[in-house]
Design an enzyme around this catalytic site. Structure first.
Site, PDB file in Angstrom:
ATOM      1  N   ASN A  63       0.841  -1.190   0.000  1.00  0.00           N
ATOM      2  CA  ASN A  63       0.000   0.000   0.000  1.00  0.00           C
ATOM      3  C   ASN A  63       0.879   1.245   0.000  1.00  0.00           C
ATOM      4  OD1 ASN A  63       0.666  -0.774   2.695  1.00  0.00           O
ATOM      5  ND2 ASN A  63      -0.983   0.472   3.534  1.00  0.00           N
TER       6      ASN A  63
ATOM      7  N   GLU B  15       0.393   5.283   0.570  1.00  0.00           N
ATOM      8  CA  GLU B  15      -0.557   6.334   0.993  1.00  0.00           C
ATOM      9  C   GLU B  15      -0.120   7.695   0.475  1.00  0.00           C
ATOM     10  OE1 GLU B  15      -1.014   5.815   5.247  1.00  0.00           O
ATOM     11  OE2 GLU B  15      -2.165   3.981   4.911  1.00  0.00           O
TER      12      GLU B  15
ATOM     13  N   CYS C  41      -4.160   0.555  -2.419  1.00  0.00           N
ATOM     14  CA  CYS C  41      -4.003  -0.640  -1.584  1.00  0.00           C
ATOM     15  C   CYS C  41      -2.968  -1.582  -2.198  1.00  0.00           C
ATOM     16  CB  CYS C  41      -5.317  -1.403  -1.497  1.00  0.00           C
ATOM     17  SG  CYS C  41      -6.615  -0.532  -0.639  1.00  0.00           S
TER      18      CYS C  41
ATOM     19  N   GLU D  68      -3.180  -4.789  -2.744  1.00  0.00           N
ATOM     20  CA  GLU D  68      -3.725  -5.743  -3.721  1.00  0.00           C
ATOM     21  C   GLU D  68      -3.760  -5.125  -5.117  1.00  0.00           C
ATOM     22  OE1 GLU D  68      -4.912  -4.889  -0.769  1.00  0.00           O
ATOM     23  OE2 GLU D  68      -6.329  -6.363   0.031  1.00  0.00           O
TER      24      GLU D  68
ATOM     25  N   CYS E 290     -10.492  -4.625   0.778  1.00  0.00           N
ATOM     26  CA  CYS E 290     -11.560  -3.611   0.737  1.00  0.00           C
ATOM     27  C   CYS E 290     -12.428  -3.825  -0.507  1.00  0.00           C
ATOM     28  CB  CYS E 290     -10.959  -2.207   0.752  1.00  0.00           C
ATOM     29  SG  CYS E 290     -10.288  -1.702  -0.844  1.00  0.00           S
TER      30      CYS E 290
ATOM     31  N   CYS F  96     -10.772  -3.241  -3.893  1.00  0.00           N
ATOM     32  CA  CYS F  96      -9.856  -4.326  -4.277  1.00  0.00           C
ATOM     33  C   CYS F  96     -10.632  -5.572  -4.695  1.00  0.00           C
ATOM     34  CB  CYS F  96      -8.880  -4.638  -3.147  1.00  0.00           C
ATOM     35  SG  CYS F  96      -7.668  -3.325  -2.942  1.00  0.00           S
TER      36      CYS F  96
HETATM   37  N1  THU Z   1      -5.357  -1.287   2.573  1.00  0.00           N
HETATM   38  C1  THU Z   1      -4.809  -2.210   1.724  1.00  0.00           C
HETATM   39  O1  THU Z   1      -3.633  -2.108   1.336  1.00  0.00           O
HETATM   40  N2  THU Z   1      -5.616  -3.223   1.317  1.00  0.00           N
HETATM   41  C2  THU Z   1      -6.917  -3.381   1.676  1.00  0.00           C
HETATM   42  O2  THU Z   1      -7.598  -4.221   1.121  1.00  0.00           O
HETATM   43  C3  THU Z   1      -7.476  -2.566   2.737  1.00  0.00           C
HETATM   44  C4  THU Z   1      -6.728  -1.317   3.039  1.00  0.00           C
HETATM   45  C5  THU Z   1      -4.507  -0.166   3.009  1.00  0.00           C
HETATM   46  C6  THU Z   1      -4.934   1.179   2.490  1.00  0.00           C
HETATM   47  C7  THU Z   1      -4.408   2.108   3.537  1.00  0.00           C
HETATM   48  O3  THU Z   1      -3.065   2.427   3.225  1.00  0.00           O
HETATM   49  C8  THU Z   1      -4.430   1.291   4.829  1.00  0.00           C
HETATM   50  O4  THU Z   1      -4.534  -0.055   4.413  1.00  0.00           O
HETATM   51  C9  THU Z   1      -5.562   1.634   5.773  1.00  0.00           C
HETATM   52  O5  THU Z   1      -6.777   1.648   5.135  1.00  0.00           O
END
Ligand code: THU
Length: 138
Positions: free
Chosen positions: A48, A50, A59, A61, A93, A96
């Site tokens: 991920n 940000e 994310c 995935e 999420c 994804c």
């Molecule tokens: N995140 C992912 O990398 N994958 C997911 O399926 C859920 C959320 C990350 C996004 C963000 O950087 C952090 O987790 C918190 O939401």
């Protein structure tokens, strides 16, 4: 599509653990790593990333999937392993799940784990029943 061996799944898990270390997550502090294999047998990974403008976050995935598409074009995900620090599996999420659906078939498996091991495995239809997909736009 041939099923991955336990050794290959372990390799994917190791990739996901390793790439998770590069997670850029100064805001949520949640590090996520993902590694997948495609129907060609090749493996791709992502973490991920940000952004100070939160909506710019991607994310793990989707980072892994976009990397696979960039390298191979149209492909199907055979296995995707997602690793977080949580023992309790951290489900992908909604965004994804939808993107996984685009590049999945009935054999695609989604594995959730922590640094030690995979704790739970799902099919896409378990995570996203009645998915809207390419078939709806024919
Ligand atoms: N995140 C992912 O990398 N994958 C997911 O399926 C859920 C959320 C990350 C996004 C963000 O950087 C952090 O987790 C918190 O939401």
């Amino acid at each position: 599509m041939k099923k991955n061996s336990a050794a290959k799944l372990q390799q994917l898990h190791a990739f996901a653990v390793s790439v998770r270390k590069n997670s850029y997550s100064p805001y949520s502090k949640y590090r996520v790593g993902a590694a997948l294999s495609t129907d060609s047998g090749a493996m791709f990974y992502g973490c991920n990333v940000e952004n100070a403008s939160y909506g710019g976050t991607i994310c793990a995935e989707r980072a892994a999937i976009f990397s696979a598409v960039s390298a191979e074009g149209k492909m199907k995900i055979r296995d995707i392993v997602v690793v977080t620090a949580e023992k309790k599996p951290w489900p992908p999420c909604g965004f994804c799940r939808q993107v996984i659906a685009e590049f999945s078939d009935t054999q695609t498996q989604i594995h959730l784990g922590d640094e030690k091991k995979i704790h739970k495995t799902y099919s896409l239809s378990e995570l996203l029943p009645e998915a809207f997909g390419p078939q709806n736009l024919k």
